[in-house]
Design a protein around this motif. Sequence first.
Motif, PDB file in Angstrom:
ATOM      1  N   VAL A 288     -11.002  11.396 -10.496  1.00  0.00           N
ATOM      2  CA  VAL A 288     -11.899  10.776 -11.469  1.00  0.00           C
ATOM      3  C   VAL A 288     -11.066  10.444 -12.694  1.00  0.00           C
TER       4      VAL A 288
ATOM      5  N   ARG B 126     -14.471   6.715 -14.027  1.00  0.00           N
ATOM      6  CA  ARG B 126     -14.322   5.862 -12.846  1.00  0.00           C
ATOM      7  C   ARG B 126     -13.661   6.651 -11.717  1.00  0.00           C
ATOM      8  N   LEU B 127     -14.243   6.581 -10.541  1.00  0.00           N
ATOM      9  CA  LEU B 127     -13.673   7.248  -9.380  1.00  0.00           C
ATOM     10  C   LEU B 127     -12.560   6.381  -8.800  1.00  0.00           C
ATOM     11  N   GLN B 128     -11.389   6.979  -8.681  1.00  0.00           N
ATOM     12  CA  GLN B 128     -10.254   6.311  -8.032  1.00  0.00           C
ATOM     13  C   GLN B 128     -10.189   6.873  -6.605  1.00  0.00           C
ATOM     14  N   ALA B 129     -10.907   6.226  -5.700  1.00  0.00           N
ATOM     15  CA  ALA B 129     -10.967   6.695  -4.313  1.00  0.00           C
ATOM     16  C   ALA B 129      -9.670   6.330  -3.604  1.00  0.00           C
TER      17      ALA B 129
ATOM     18  N   THR C   4      -7.523  11.361  -4.465  1.00  0.00           N
ATOM     19  CA  THR C   4      -8.750  10.796  -5.041  1.00  0.00           C
ATOM     20  C   THR C   4      -9.025  11.558  -6.326  1.00  0.00           C
TER      21      THR C   4
ATOM     22  N   CYS D 146      -9.808  11.711   0.496  1.00  0.00           N
ATOM     23  CA  CYS D 146     -11.226  11.923   0.804  1.00  0.00           C
ATOM     24  C   CYS D 146     -11.643  11.013   1.950  1.00  0.00           C
TER      25      CYS D 146
ATOM     26  N   ALA E 232     -10.615  16.127  -3.968  1.00  0.00           N
ATOM     27  CA  ALA E 232     -10.813  15.245  -5.117  1.00  0.00           C
ATOM     28  C   ALA E 232     -10.538  16.049  -6.372  1.00  0.00           C
TER      29      ALA E 232
ATOM     30  N   ASP F   6      -7.336  11.411 -13.648  1.00  0.00           N
ATOM     31  CA  ASP F   6      -6.373  10.587 -12.931  1.00  0.00           C
ATOM     32  C   ASP F   6      -5.074  10.525 -13.730  1.00  0.00           C
TER      33      ASP F   6
END
Length: 78
Positions: free
Chosen positions: A28, A62-65, A26, A69, A10, A14
């Motif tokens: 942030v 915001r987490l861009q999964a 992944t 991961c 991660a 982004d």
Amino acid sequence: LSIPGDLSLAGFDDFEWADCFEPRLTLVEQPCTEIGRQAAALLSERIASSHAAPRAVRLQARLQARQSCARPTHMRPA
């Protein structure tokens, strides 16, 4: 080692082409435009009133999964 089988990866900040990696990264995502806008507003406030108390502004990241991961598929012995 394989990603994400052995190790999840991660990152931060982004970026537009993060989807071009395999596996997709992944990351942030920070609200960069709003960070700049808030920084300028805080600076303007301090210039207008040098006696004003400093203040902090927290913005939501915001987490861009994506696919880099995952839960480990197997555990290696220690």
